[in-house]
Design a protein around this motif. Sequence first.
Motif, mmCIF file in Angstrom:
data_model
loop_
_atom_site.group_PDB
_atom_site.id
_atom_site.type_symbol
_atom_site.label_atom_id
_atom_site.label_comp_id
_atom_site.label_asym_id
_atom_site.label_seq_id
_atom_site.Cartn_x
_atom_site.Cartn_y
_atom_site.Cartn_z
ATOM 1 N N LYS A 77 -9.989 3.100 -6.491
ATOM 2 C CA LYS A 77 -8.779 2.845 -6.310
ATOM 3 C C LYS A 77 -7.963 2.112 -7.327
ATOM 4 C CE LYS A 77 -8.438 -1.624 -4.095
ATOM 5 N NZ LYS A 77 -7.815 -2.445 -3.046
ATOM 6 N N ASP A 119 -11.816 2.570 -1.899
ATOM 7 C CA ASP A 119 -11.649 1.056 -1.387
ATOM 8 C C ASP A 119 -12.851 0.413 -1.287
ATOM 9 O OD1 ASP A 119 -10.301 -1.188 -1.235
ATOM 10 O OD2 ASP A 119 -8.609 -0.379 -0.194
ATOM 11 N N ASP A 160 -7.851 -6.129 6.964
ATOM 12 C CA ASP A 160 -6.565 -6.491 6.267
ATOM 13 C C ASP A 160 -6.104 -7.875 6.566
ATOM 14 O OD1 ASP A 160 -5.985 -6.097 9.191
ATOM 15 O OD2 ASP A 160 -4.151 -6.164 8.775
ATOM 16 N N ILE A 195 -4.389 0.390 5.091
ATOM 17 C CA ILE A 195 -2.961 0.145 4.636
ATOM 18 C C ILE A 195 -2.728 -1.246 5.149
ATOM 19 C CG2 ILE A 195 -2.591 2.568 4.620
ATOM 20 C CD1 ILE A 195 -1.249 1.996 7.494
ATOM 21 N N ASP A 196 -1.385 -1.822 4.659
ATOM 22 C CA ASP A 196 -1.045 -3.139 5.147
ATOM 23 C C ASP A 196 -0.802 -2.966 6.707
ATOM 24 O OD1 ASP A 196 -0.796 -3.834 2.610
ATOM 25 O OD2 ASP A 196 1.682 -3.117 2.429
ATOM 26 N N ARG A 255 -7.686 5.513 5.575
ATOM 27 C CA ARG A 255 -7.130 4.688 4.395
ATOM 28 C C ARG A 255 -6.787 3.301 5.012
ATOM 29 N NH1 ARG A 255 -1.829 6.031 3.132
ATOM 30 N NH2 ARG A 255 -2.483 4.886 1.359
ATOM 31 N N LYS A 289 2.261 1.532 -3.970
ATOM 32 C CA LYS A 289 1.088 1.971 -4.575
ATOM 33 C C LYS A 289 0.455 3.343 -4.422
ATOM 34 C CE LYS A 289 -1.292 -2.643 -5.134
ATOM 35 N NZ LYS A 289 -2.315 -3.451 -4.729
ATOM 36 N N ASN A 290 0.899 3.881 -3.225
ATOM 37 C CA ASN A 290 0.374 5.197 -2.998
ATOM 38 C C ASN A 290 1.236 6.242 -3.367
ATOM 39 O OD1 ASN A 290 -1.358 6.899 -1.593
ATOM 40 N ND2 ASN A 290 0.205 7.136 0.167
ATOM 41 N N THR A 334 0.875 -1.165 -0.017
ATOM 42 C CA THR A 334 0.003 0.042 0.078
ATOM 43 C C THR A 334 0.855 1.360 0.035
ATOM 44 O OG1 THR A 334 -0.399 -0.043 2.468
ATOM 45 C CG2 THR A 334 -1.960 -0.948 1.030
ATOM 46 N N SER A 347 -4.049 0.788 -10.707
ATOM 47 C CA SER A 347 -4.168 1.672 -9.424
ATOM 48 C C SER A 347 -2.972 2.855 -9.692
ATOM 49 C CB SER A 347 -3.614 0.630 -8.246
ATOM 50 O OG SER A 347 -4.141 1.370 -7.054
ATOM 51 N N PHE A 395 -7.064 4.476 -1.298
ATOM 52 C CA PHE A 395 -7.806 3.437 -0.766
ATOM 53 C C PHE A 395 -8.553 3.762 0.550
ATOM 54 C CE2 PHE A 395 -2.983 2.332 -1.407
ATOM 55 C CZ PHE A 395 -3.336 2.334 -2.770
#
Lengths: 310, 248
Positions: free
Chosen positions: B117, B177, A239, B159-160, B157, A96-97, A93, B125, B142
Amino acid sequence: MAVLVIAENTNDELKDATLSAVTAAQAFGGDVHVLVAGSGCAPVADQAAKIAGVAKVLLADDPAYDHGLAEALSALVISLADGYDQLVTPAGTMGKNFMPRVAAALDVAQVSEAVEIVDANTFKRPIYAGNAIATVKSSDAKKVVTIRPTSFDKAPGEGGSAAVEPVAKVDAPALSSFISQELNESDRPDLSSADVIISGGRALGSAENFEIIERLADKLGAAVGASRAAVDAGFVPNDYQVGQTGKIVAPKLYIAVGISGAIQHLAGMKDSKIIVAINKDEEAPIFQVADYGLVADLFEAVPELEKQIG
Amino acid sequence: MKVLVPVKRVVDYNVKVRVKADNSGVELANVKMSMNPFDEIAVEEAVRLKEAGTATEVVVVSIGPKQAQETIRTGLAMGGDRGILVEYDAETEPLAVAKLLKAIAAEENPDLVVLGKQAIDDDCSQTGQMLAQLLGWSQGTFASKVTPGDGTVDVTREIDGGLETIQLKMPAVVTADLRLNEPRYASLPNIMKAKKKEIAMKTPADYGVDMTPRLSTERVEEPPERQAGVMVESVSDLVAALKEKGAL
């Protein structure tokens, strides 16, 4: 000329995906430099300097890079781009951001989520959620590439002794600011880099029942994943989701429990080395991709499995 | 507050795509096309902002063939006010699309651009982030929650590893997202009303944007097939098999 890998990192830890990006970068043939950006992240730069095959580490240590805000990070990378023919980062992420901002500023097309670097201009990448693989050739002089970490071996984290060179903060207008973060705290390995993953599906029935998956995971030192159905039902956080719209994983062992195997889930895990499926329904599509299938009630099979692994 | 929502016409997400026999691409003839699902979420979010009294106008934009008018109409039936179609028949790349959207933003002066997204065809993306860079705007990618404030917008957002909330100065670009909202189905009266809404027809030349692709597709192939393995009778058999393979 050299290749710049933009590390995926927190302020105190280099993410394994960076090691895969280094391997991908080596395919271009030049020296590999790694940029570590963050705040108080010098130990991470030292870690990056030890990666085998890395010639130089650039350290941008400044509060501006504390949370990896896209505007600040892309401005930094853009300022360094002149010295490089290729810019590579993992397609997490974070990458990609910020990475498409870099590509736009350099007026080049980004190659997203490359799974193979065929030659310096040619890349393979999945399209249509991995239902097809496209080979694309770039006509841009500079290449901006995000790579899918599970498709490249991790470069050895030891053996290198690159010099660490500080780079100054690049002024960028403060367009965004960090407010808060809610990370799911857990001692289990990270889903995207775990060797073993146990995933649960809708058949678990509730968040409480998911504990049997977690117990088995802890016994195996595995990460816990889930199907979109289980996430949508609120059994586990977002997640945890493995699949086309969640995480793409490729562990050595993937155990799918009570997951029917919708196409969008398969897209996220079908590159796993060994797939095990446990499902009550012998017609479940997951069995068509599984190396080992067991038709059984998961509430009996999972505790039994936990016991036998013992 | 004005909201611009770029939408893409893509192969419907329920369609199992097939690679063409000559490996030049995927089969698009006689395949059901729909609005990119992430863009649908973006339209829904914009319409909700309007219903909440935050947004005053929602403009739906698409870049694609003439049939992309239907995609825009879908957005208008959901609650968009008017549309803009930049007609272009060949495949589009995110960079060129971002350049077109930058030119449209310069004319329309939106406070917020909300888009998906990623598109589920090329899975790039990139478009939202590229647009934000070209405009010199902030971005919230996202997004699973969007809360407008006074001249700012808070974006949560995905995020991982969890969630992150950031504050953006407006104007800003937000990419949607999956969990931002659940898009509505347009009602029949709204579908009828949408037919009367205006769609401005444009071309890339109107905005002086060069659409020449930077990436050429050399070949498209099926991913390697995975063979089904064996069925085991019991947990003990499974453990034995995995141990034999060295997986446990």
